[in-house]
Design a protein around this motif. Structure first.
Motif, PDB file in Angstrom:
ATOM      1  N   SER A  87      22.301  17.725  -0.556  1.00  0.00           N
ATOM      2  CA  SER A  87      21.761  16.791  -1.453  1.00  0.00           C
ATOM      3  C   SER A  87      20.956  15.811  -0.726  1.00  0.00           C
ATOM      4  O   SER A  87      19.833  15.391  -1.488  1.00  0.00           O
TER       5      SER A  87
ATOM      6  N   MET B  80      19.362  18.122  -7.272  1.00  0.00           N
ATOM      7  CA  MET B  80      18.801  16.861  -7.302  1.00  0.00           C
ATOM      8  C   MET B  80      18.788  16.526  -5.905  1.00  0.00           C
ATOM      9  O   MET B  80      19.716  16.552  -5.068  1.00  0.00           O
ATOM     10  N   TYR B  81      17.614  16.035  -5.331  1.00  0.00           N
ATOM     11  CA  TYR B  81      17.518  15.328  -4.025  1.00  0.00           C
ATOM     12  C   TYR B  81      17.927  13.803  -4.200  1.00  0.00           C
ATOM     13  O   TYR B  81      17.124  13.216  -4.927  1.00  0.00           O
ATOM     14  N   ILE B  82      18.860  13.448  -3.397  1.00  0.00           N
ATOM     15  CA  ILE B  82      19.425  12.154  -3.378  1.00  0.00           C
ATOM     16  C   ILE B  82      18.859  11.407  -2.020  1.00  0.00           C
ATOM     17  O   ILE B  82      19.767  11.597  -1.101  1.00  0.00           O
TER      18      ILE B  82
ATOM     19  N   ARG C 231      26.664  12.451  -6.900  1.00  0.00           N
ATOM     20  CA  ARG C 231      26.626  13.077  -8.298  1.00  0.00           C
ATOM     21  C   ARG C 231      27.169  14.531  -8.712  1.00  0.00           C
ATOM     22  O   ARG C 231      26.736  15.351  -9.094  1.00  0.00           O
TER      23      ARG C 231
ATOM     24  N   GLU D 276      13.482  13.877  -8.815  1.00  0.00           N
ATOM     25  CA  GLU D 276      13.591  14.968  -9.680  1.00  0.00           C
ATOM     26  C   GLU D 276      12.872  16.052  -9.279  1.00  0.00           C
ATOM     27  O   GLU D 276      11.522  15.890  -8.986  1.00  0.00           O
TER      28      GLU D 276
ATOM     29  N   LYS E  48      10.433   7.733  -7.156  1.00  0.00           N
ATOM     30  CA  LYS E  48      11.852   7.714  -7.212  1.00  0.00           C
ATOM     31  C   LYS E  48      12.488   7.379  -8.553  1.00  0.00           C
ATOM     32  O   LYS E  48      11.854   6.448  -9.273  1.00  0.00           O
TER      33      LYS E  48
ATOM     34  N   ILE F 185      17.334   8.989  -7.360  1.00  0.00           N
ATOM     35  CA  ILE F 185      17.139  10.509  -7.051  1.00  0.00           C
ATOM     36  C   ILE F 185      15.594  10.912  -7.183  1.00  0.00           C
ATOM     37  O   ILE F 185      14.895  10.235  -7.597  1.00  0.00           O
TER      38      ILE F 185
END
Length: 360
Positions: free
Chosen positions: A213, A225-227, A279, A102, A133, A100
């Motif tokens: 996401s 959160m960016y995934i 998530r 953050e 990452k 992810i």
């Protein structure tokens, strides 16, 4: 077909089953054609679909061709679900591509990755994330302001470097979620169109989550959160929803074909693994509320029956029949009314689940 004493049940005898094969084909073929196959999340979804599809197919095959109403033994089915949970848990925890970005919180000297975007007025907007990452076991909690929870934090009182041991907690949780949701969908598949329509609603909601996401702009705006690479799951989600809606054309009352365990186990497992991948697994009790209440109704019915039989010598029931949709059939509601009202509740739960992204 086992006679449950339900109105109209015997009229359905002879209806083709194992229609889940159609659903699986409608999911897998578009995914293989349009998704990036080497994406770790897509691989995980394909494996999950096939894995549970095989378990469900064996169950249906034994029931239909071997004339054994019990189908695949419960222990064998459970072992298959646990096996998939292990694969999913190990992949999500150890695979180097499952990471992810953050959101930064004004840390001094933080190295950030900035994305620029122009709005309608031509003003430049920036979206910043930690450039490095992070291999993290964080997940999303609904209705909470700081809505991220790290599984490794549970182990903090017991060890110094808990992150590397978090798999001992994470993998059993994954196994429980995969097993519970797949069984929930399986139990819900009791009247025409109920499991199919409910799964389509849930799949559409998860597709929205996957899109936001996997997009830095929306992830920044929604403070989630960016995934990276999770946006590719939108392709799978579209195939999933399309397969459910297409099958619903023939599965709505009166059903021309039943999905069988081939379909219901797969649909539930897909939903569980999808939620874990983006998530959002802690939102499952809300988003999959229909599956949850169906599961709970069965557990309450069985537990209360056993308790009263032991205490009074005669088993008593809370509901006229479990799962819950059969109770309403016994009360006298028509199948179509039950299904429609369950869909309405499912839509309301889906909207509430999406709203939780900002309702905190």
């Amino acid at each position: 077909m086992r006679d449950l004493g339900l109105e109209g049940q015997m009229k359905k005898q002879g209806t083709p089953t194992m229609g889940g094969l159609i659903i699986l084909a409608a999911i897998l073929i578009p995914t293989l054609l349009f998704a990036r196959i080497m994406n770790v999340y897509i691989i995980l979804m394909i494996v999950s679909t096939i894995w549970l599809g095989v378990i469900g197919f064996l169950d249906d095959y034994i029931k239909v061709f071997k004339k054994d109403k019990e189908g695949l033994r419960a222990k064998s089915k459970m072992l298959g679900q646990i096996g998939l949970g292990l694969i999913v848990g190990i992949t999500l925890f150890f695979n180097k591509n499952v990471v992810i970005y953050e959101k930064i919180n004004n840390e001094p000297n933080a190295v950030v990755d900035t994305m620029f975007q122009y709005n309608e007025e031509g003003i430049i907007l920036t979206h910043t994330f930690l450039k490095k990452k992070t291999k993290s076991m964080k997940t999303t909690i609904p209705f909470v302001k700081n809505n991220e929870f790290d599984y490794s934090s549970i182990l903090t009182p017991f060890c110094n470097d808990c992150r590397k041991w978090a798999w001992l907690l994470f993998i059993p949780i994954v196994i429980f979620i995969v097993t519970a949701v797949s069984n929930g969908a399986n139990i819900t598949d009791g009247i025409d169109g109920l499991a199919t329509g409910t799964s389509a609603i849930i799949g559409l909601t998860l597709g929205i989550f996957a899109y936001v996401s996997g997009n830095t702009v929306f992830a920044d705006y929604l403070n989630i959160m960016y995934i990276p690479a999770s946006g590719e799951l939108v392709v799978f989600s579209a195939a999933f929803v399309g397969a459910c809606i297409g099958f619903l054309w023939y599965n709505s009352y009166p059903a021309q074909v039943f999905m069988g365990d081939t379909g219901s186990l797969s649909l539930g497992g897909i939903i569980a693994v999808f939620a874990l991948a983006i998530r959002k697994e802690l939102m499952i009790p809300l988003l999959c509320g229909i599956f949850l209440i169906e599961n709970i109704s069965v557990m309450l019915q069985v537990s209360y029956f056993k308790y009263t039989r032991k205490k009074y010598g005669e088993g008593r029931r809370i509901f006229k029949m479990a799962p819950l949709h059969h109770h309403y059939q016994k009360v006298g509601y028509h199948e179509s009314k039950i299904v429609t009202r369950f869909w309405v509740i499912g839509i309301m739960l889906a909207i509430l689940t999406v709203v939780t992204l900002k309702l905190r």
